[in-house]
Scaffold this motif. Structure first.
Motif, mmCIF file in Angstrom:
data_model
loop_
_atom_site.group_PDB
_atom_site.id
_atom_site.type_symbol
_atom_site.label_atom_id
_atom_site.label_comp_id
_atom_site.label_asym_id
_atom_site.label_seq_id
_atom_site.Cartn_x
_atom_site.Cartn_y
_atom_site.Cartn_z
ATOM 1 N N MET A 1 0.821 -1.186 0.000
ATOM 2 C CA MET A 1 0.000 0.000 0.000
ATOM 3 C C MET A 1 0.869 1.256 0.000
ATOM 4 N N PHE A 2 1.959 1.267 0.769
ATOM 5 C CA PHE A 2 2.909 2.371 0.719
ATOM 6 C C PHE A 2 4.042 1.973 -0.210
ATOM 7 N N ASP A 3 4.514 2.901 -0.978
ATOM 8 C CA ASP A 3 5.735 2.703 -1.750
ATOM 9 C C ASP A 3 6.867 3.158 -0.832
ATOM 10 N N PHE A 4 7.511 2.188 -0.171
ATOM 11 C CA PHE A 4 8.496 2.520 0.857
ATOM 12 C C PHE A 4 9.622 3.405 0.333
ATOM 13 N N ALA A 5 10.104 3.158 -0.866
ATOM 14 C CA ALA A 5 11.181 3.976 -1.424
ATOM 15 C C ALA A 5 10.719 5.412 -1.617
ATOM 16 N N ARG A 6 9.514 5.588 -2.087
ATOM 17 C CA ARG A 6 8.978 6.933 -2.317
ATOM 18 C C ARG A 6 8.737 7.662 -0.990
ATOM 19 N N VAL A 7 8.186 6.941 -0.029
ATOM 20 C CA VAL A 7 7.950 7.547 1.292
ATOM 21 C C VAL A 7 9.277 7.961 1.918
ATOM 22 N N SER A 8 10.268 7.081 1.840
ATOM 23 C CA SER A 8 11.582 7.377 2.413
ATOM 24 C C SER A 8 12.195 8.613 1.758
ATOM 25 N N ALA A 9 12.117 8.708 0.436
ATOM 26 C CA ALA A 9 12.654 9.872 -0.277
ATOM 27 C C ALA A 9 11.920 11.144 0.138
ATOM 28 N N PHE A 10 10.608 11.071 0.269
ATOM 29 C CA PHE A 10 9.823 12.229 0.684
ATOM 30 C C PHE A 10 10.217 12.673 2.086
ATOM 31 N N VAL A 11 10.298 11.710 3.009
ATOM 32 C CA VAL A 11 10.641 12.047 4.393
ATOM 33 C C VAL A 11 12.045 12.633 4.477
ATOM 34 N N CYS A 12 12.988 12.060 3.755
ATOM 35 C CA CYS A 12 14.357 12.605 3.749
ATOM 36 C C CYS A 12 14.375 14.036 3.211
ATOM 37 N N GLY A 13 13.642 14.280 2.133
ATOM 38 C CA GLY A 13 13.552 15.629 1.582
ATOM 39 C C GLY A 13 12.911 16.595 2.557
ATOM 40 N N TYR A 14 11.860 16.173 3.206
ATOM 41 C CA TYR A 14 11.168 17.020 4.180
ATOM 42 C C TYR A 14 12.083 17.332 5.353
ATOM 43 N N ARG A 15 12.794 16.309 5.834
ATOM 44 C CA ARG A 15 13.686 16.498 6.985
ATOM 45 C C ARG A 15 14.880 17.381 6.642
ATOM 46 N N SER A 16 15.222 17.511 5.368
ATOM 47 C CA SER A 16 16.322 18.409 4.993
ATOM 48 C C SER A 16 15.906 19.869 5.115
ATOM 49 N N VAL A 17 14.601 20.119 5.093
ATOM 50 C CA VAL A 17 14.076 21.481 5.209
ATOM 51 C C VAL A 17 13.593 21.754 6.640
ATOM 52 N N ALA A 18 12.923 20.791 7.225
ATOM 53 C CA ALA A 18 12.378 20.926 8.577
ATOM 54 C C ALA A 18 12.912 19.766 9.416
ATOM 55 N N PRO A 19 13.954 20.017 10.195
ATOM 56 C CA PRO A 19 14.554 18.930 10.956
ATOM 57 C C PRO A 19 13.579 18.308 11.956
ATOM 58 N N LEU A 20 13.426 17.020 11.851
ATOM 59 C CA LEU A 20 12.575 16.246 12.762
ATOM 60 C C LEU A 20 13.376 15.062 13.267
ATOM 61 N N GLU A 21 13.254 14.786 14.540
ATOM 62 C CA GLU A 21 13.939 13.636 15.098
ATOM 63 C C GLU A 21 13.251 12.358 14.654
ATOM 64 N N ALA A 22 14.046 11.322 14.442
ATOM 65 C CA ALA A 22 13.502 10.028 14.029
ATOM 66 C C ALA A 22 12.490 9.513 15.043
ATOM 67 N N ALA A 23 12.779 9.718 16.332
ATOM 68 C CA ALA A 23 11.861 9.249 17.377
ATOM 69 C C ALA A 23 10.495 9.925 17.273
ATOM 70 N N SER A 24 10.482 11.186 16.893
ATOM 71 C CA SER A 24 9.211 11.903 16.730
ATOM 72 C C SER A 24 8.414 11.351 15.559
ATOM 73 N N LEU A 25 9.105 11.020 14.476
ATOM 74 C CA LEU A 25 8.426 10.449 13.316
ATOM 75 C C LEU A 25 7.868 9.059 13.633
ATOM 76 N N VAL A 26 8.640 8.249 14.333
ATOM 77 C CA VAL A 26 8.164 6.922 14.728
ATOM 78 C C VAL A 26 6.954 7.059 15.647
ATOM 79 N N ASP A 27 7.006 8.011 16.567
ATOM 80 C CA ASP A 27 5.867 8.254 17.460
ATOM 81 C C ASP A 27 4.633 8.662 16.659
ATOM 82 N N GLY A 28 4.820 9.513 15.668
ATOM 83 C CA GLY A 28 3.699 9.929 14.830
ATOM 84 C C GLY A 28 3.094 8.775 14.049
#
Length: 82
Positions: A1-28
């Motif tokens: 259902m999720f394209d893991f590669a696409r999600v990972s690329a999106f999250v990495c791009g987002y985190r390059s602009v708005a720093p988010l801790e990995a723990a916060s993303l896992v919690d979300g």
């Protein structure tokens, strides 16, 4: 259902602009999964409101929930950048 590669690329791009801790993303991810586990809004619409327009969404949401539950660790790792 999720394209893991696409999600990972999106999250990495987002985190390059708005720093988010990995723990916060896992919690979300975990909180959203739990919300999906406990939210039966389609049934409330169907039985409490007599609104049957969302009935077909129940099956699709159930399929997503099964898929997500089976891969919860992988989904969390993908959002955490792992």
């Amino acid at each position: 259902m999720f394209d893991f590669a696409r999600v990972s690329a999106f999250v990495c791009g987002y985190r390059s602009v708005a720093p988010l801790e990995a723990a916060s993303l896992v919690d979300g991810v975990r909180r959203l999964w739990w919300k999906r586990m406990t939210d039966f809004w389609q049934l409330e619409f169907h039985y409490d409101r007599g609104d049957f327009s969302c009935d077909e969404l129940f099956t699709a949401d159930e399929a997503l929930l099964h898929w997500w539950t089976d891969r919860l660790g992988q989904v969390e790792d993908t959002f955490a950048g792992g």
